[in-house]
Motif scaffolding. Sequence first.
Motif, PDB file in Angstrom:
ATOM      1  N   LEU A  25       0.803  -1.227   0.000  1.00  0.00           N
ATOM      2  CA  LEU A  25       0.000   0.000   0.000  1.00  0.00           C
ATOM      3  C   LEU A  25       0.831   1.269   0.000  1.00  0.00           C
ATOM      4  O   LEU A  25       0.287   2.369  -0.036  1.00  0.00           O
ATOM      5  CB  LEU A  25      -0.914   0.002   1.240  1.00  0.00           C
ATOM      6  CG  LEU A  25      -1.776  -1.252   1.411  1.00  0.00           C
ATOM      7  CD1 LEU A  25      -2.569  -1.167   2.704  1.00  0.00           C
ATOM      8  CD2 LEU A  25      -2.698  -1.445   0.218  1.00  0.00           C
ATOM      9  N   HIS A  26       2.142   1.117   0.094  1.00  0.00           N
ATOM     10  CA  HIS A  26       3.004   2.314   0.151  1.00  0.00           C
ATOM     11  C   HIS A  26       4.256   2.045  -0.652  1.00  0.00           C
ATOM     12  O   HIS A  26       5.252   1.528  -0.134  1.00  0.00           O
ATOM     13  CB  HIS A  26       3.337   2.633   1.625  1.00  0.00           C
ATOM     14  CG  HIS A  26       4.171   3.859   1.815  1.00  0.00           C
ATOM     15  ND1 HIS A  26       4.290   4.496   3.043  1.00  0.00           N
ATOM     16  CD2 HIS A  26       4.936   4.590   0.961  1.00  0.00           C
ATOM     17  CE1 HIS A  26       5.100   5.536   2.924  1.00  0.00           C
ATOM     18  NE2 HIS A  26       5.512   5.606   1.664  1.00  0.00           N
ATOM     19  N   MET A  27       4.169   2.351  -1.911  1.00  0.00           N
ATOM     20  CA  MET A  27       5.364   2.285  -2.763  1.00  0.00           C
ATOM     21  C   MET A  27       5.216   3.340  -3.846  1.00  0.00           C
ATOM     22  O   MET A  27       4.151   3.522  -4.421  1.00  0.00           O
ATOM     23  CB  MET A  27       5.597   0.886  -3.318  1.00  0.00           C
ATOM     24  CG  MET A  27       4.699   0.396  -4.384  1.00  0.00           C
ATOM     25  SD  MET A  27       5.215   0.917  -6.006  1.00  0.00           S
ATOM     26  CE  MET A  27       6.916   0.503  -6.016  1.00  0.00           C
ATOM     27  N   HIS A  28       6.315   4.075  -4.037  1.00  0.00           N
ATOM     28  CA  HIS A  28       6.343   5.134  -5.047  1.00  0.00           C
ATOM     29  C   HIS A  28       6.879   4.494  -6.315  1.00  0.00           C
ATOM     30  O   HIS A  28       8.017   3.988  -6.304  1.00  0.00           O
ATOM     31  CB  HIS A  28       7.247   6.271  -4.596  1.00  0.00           C
ATOM     32  CG  HIS A  28       6.841   6.840  -3.274  1.00  0.00           C
ATOM     33  ND1 HIS A  28       6.102   7.988  -3.167  1.00  0.00           N
ATOM     34  CD2 HIS A  28       7.044   6.408  -2.001  1.00  0.00           C
ATOM     35  CE1 HIS A  28       5.883   8.251  -1.886  1.00  0.00           C
ATOM     36  NE2 HIS A  28       6.439   7.309  -1.155  1.00  0.00           N
ATOM     37  N   ILE A  29       6.117   4.518  -7.376  1.00  0.00           N
ATOM     38  CA  ILE A  29       6.543   3.779  -8.552  1.00  0.00           C
ATOM     39  C   ILE A  29       7.869   4.334  -9.087  1.00  0.00           C
ATOM     40  O   ILE A  29       8.709   3.572  -9.570  1.00  0.00           O
ATOM     41  CB  ILE A  29       5.416   3.718  -9.623  1.00  0.00           C
ATOM     42  CG1 ILE A  29       5.736   2.644 -10.642  1.00  0.00           C
ATOM     43  CG2 ILE A  29       5.142   5.075 -10.265  1.00  0.00           C
ATOM     44  CD1 ILE A  29       5.846   1.236 -10.102  1.00  0.00           C
ATOM     45  N   ALA A 205      -1.973  10.267   3.301  1.00  0.00           N
ATOM     46  CA  ALA A 205      -0.888  11.262   3.356  1.00  0.00           C
ATOM     47  C   ALA A 205       0.292  10.707   4.136  1.00  0.00           C
ATOM     48  O   ALA A 205       0.105   9.995   5.130  1.00  0.00           O
ATOM     49  CB  ALA A 205      -1.374  12.556   4.022  1.00  0.00           C
ATOM     50  N   HIS A 206       1.496  11.058   3.678  1.00  0.00           N
ATOM     51  CA  HIS A 206       2.686  10.804   4.486  1.00  0.00           C
ATOM     52  C   HIS A 206       2.609  11.724   5.710  1.00  0.00           C
ATOM     53  O   HIS A 206       2.393  12.934   5.564  1.00  0.00           O
ATOM     54  CB  HIS A 206       3.954  11.147   3.718  1.00  0.00           C
ATOM     55  CG  HIS A 206       4.350  10.137   2.683  1.00  0.00           C
ATOM     56  ND1 HIS A 206       3.496   9.676   1.720  1.00  0.00           N
ATOM     57  CD2 HIS A 206       5.538   9.492   2.483  1.00  0.00           C
ATOM     58  CE1 HIS A 206       4.143   8.794   0.960  1.00  0.00           C
ATOM     59  NE2 HIS A 206       5.373   8.668   1.396  1.00  0.00           N
ATOM     60  N   ALA A 207       2.792  11.158   6.873  1.00  0.00           N
ATOM     61  CA  ALA A 207       2.807  11.973   8.099  1.00  0.00           C
ATOM     62  C   ALA A 207       3.550  11.208   9.182  1.00  0.00           C
ATOM     63  O   ALA A 207       3.362  10.002   9.332  1.00  0.00           O
ATOM     64  CB  ALA A 207       1.380  12.282   8.556  1.00  0.00           C
ATOM     65  N   ASP A 229       0.637   7.294   5.908  1.00  0.00           N
ATOM     66  CA  ASP A 229       1.840   6.690   5.343  1.00  0.00           C
ATOM     67  C   ASP A 229       3.030   6.981   6.254  1.00  0.00           C
ATOM     68  O   ASP A 229       3.265   8.140   6.611  1.00  0.00           O
ATOM     69  CB  ASP A 229       2.048   7.209   3.910  1.00  0.00           C
ATOM     70  CG  ASP A 229       0.896   6.767   3.014  1.00  0.00           C
ATOM     71  OD1 ASP A 229       0.542   5.566   3.090  1.00  0.00           O
ATOM     72  OD2 ASP A 229       0.319   7.604   2.295  1.00  0.00           O
ATOM     73  N   HIS A 230       3.702   5.947   6.665  1.00  0.00           N
ATOM     74  CA  HIS A 230       4.740   5.932   7.710  1.00  0.00           C
ATOM     75  C   HIS A 230       4.052   6.000   9.082  1.00  0.00           C
ATOM     76  O   HIS A 230       3.633   4.987   9.583  1.00  0.00           O
ATOM     77  CB  HIS A 230       5.772   7.048   7.543  1.00  0.00           C
ATOM     78  CG  HIS A 230       6.648   6.865   6.347  1.00  0.00           C
ATOM     79  ND1 HIS A 230       7.537   5.828   6.219  1.00  0.00           N
ATOM     80  CD2 HIS A 230       6.760   7.598   5.202  1.00  0.00           C
ATOM     81  CE1 HIS A 230       8.168   5.924   5.055  1.00  0.00           C
ATOM     82  NE2 HIS A 230       7.706   6.982   4.413  1.00  0.00           N
ATOM     83  N   GLY A 231       3.951   7.195   9.673  1.00  0.00           N
ATOM     84  CA  GLY A 231       3.281   7.313  10.970  1.00  0.00           C
ATOM     85  C   GLY A 231       4.093   6.821  12.153  1.00  0.00           C
ATOM     86  O   GLY A 231       3.604   6.805  13.284  1.00  0.00           O
TER      87      GLY A 231
HETATM   88 ZN   LIG Z   1       6.699   7.090   0.859  1.00  0.00          ZN
END
Ligand SMILES: [Zn+2]
Length: 352
Positions: A25-29, A205-207, A229-231
């Motif tokens: 669920l969290h990968m930047h292509i 959102a990344h936070a 995202d992260h958290g």
């Molecule tokens: Zn990321």
Amino acid sequence: MAEAFAAIPCAQLPALLAAMPKAELHMHIEGSLEPEMIFALAQRNSVTLPYPSVEALRAAYAFTDLQSFLDIYYAGASVLLTEQDFYDMAWAYLQRAAADHVVRAELFFDPQTHTARGVPMQTVILGLSRACRDAQAQLGVSAALILCFLRHLSEDEALQTLQDALPWRDHFIGVGLDSSEVGHPPEKFQRVFARARDMGLHVVAHAGEEAPPEYIRQALDLLKVQRIDHGVQAVRDKGLMQRLARERMPLTVCPLSNQKLQVFPDLRDHPLKALLDAGLCATVNSDDPAYFGGYVNDNLRAMFAASNMDARHAWQLAANSIDASFAPPADKAAWRAQLDECFTEAAAPGAA
Ligand SMILES: [Zn+2]
Ligand SMILES: Nc1ncnc2[nH]cnc12
């Protein structure tokens, strides 16, 4: 499932982690561009890179923080020019994902990184989208796109980006927020997230990657995100931890990223187990696998090698990832059934 967990020996965990069905669920292509592909695309497109070789580029992957990574990551993305480039990049990732038993992949992409260089929005979206379609048809991987706004740019630019993407609204399922975190709090993007929600888009959102827990609270309260995202910085705030657990708010955690960007330089200090044990809906993801030393199964393997998590944690991570995905409920139910079957078989081979 409780008896199944107890019956699975630790020695079997690495194989189980690899084989269990999971969602990423969290990968930047753009973060899946391996150095070899960066050089191949540079040659195909006659782009000059500031590195003489694949080895020299790889040697530059010694990051001190998020910004030191982003500078190289945006340089790497400069080789992407045509629809076929975007297709090839996403297809390479999706094949790797299928090999890792990823059943669902939700891919972040950064259109502003490309439109700022004169690449049309259509080129980006149609290339990525065609790879997602082929992944379903040829690999059995369900794949979808999430359009991210670059938070170091203005909200007006994010609004314009959303507007520019509207002709291809059916090709992405949501919006996200990434890039340099500290100094660019979620509150800066309230209007664009409200507009995205009004359009029926999912919002994440990344936070709390590097920034304090307050950024996570803002993402929840002001952007009304469905996942963080992260958290990981939530571990600094007991009240926030309790809230995230109570609300079953998914956190898309990226252990190797956190290690490489010096958030937790030693994985033995990583809070993943603590998050799970506190009842949070944590998941494991690769973030930018080509830059951080591994794909989703590499992240799981490294994290379990560095901690004393057991089969229950493995099952929980996979179940969380499927539950937290934006896939249709019928697909999620089918993957959950596959997951339980996988663990039942591991506990009593051949009994089913
Ligand atoms: Zn990321
Ligand atoms: N880990 C990360 N944090 C913020 N923005 C990103 N863009 C790509 N990877 C990122």
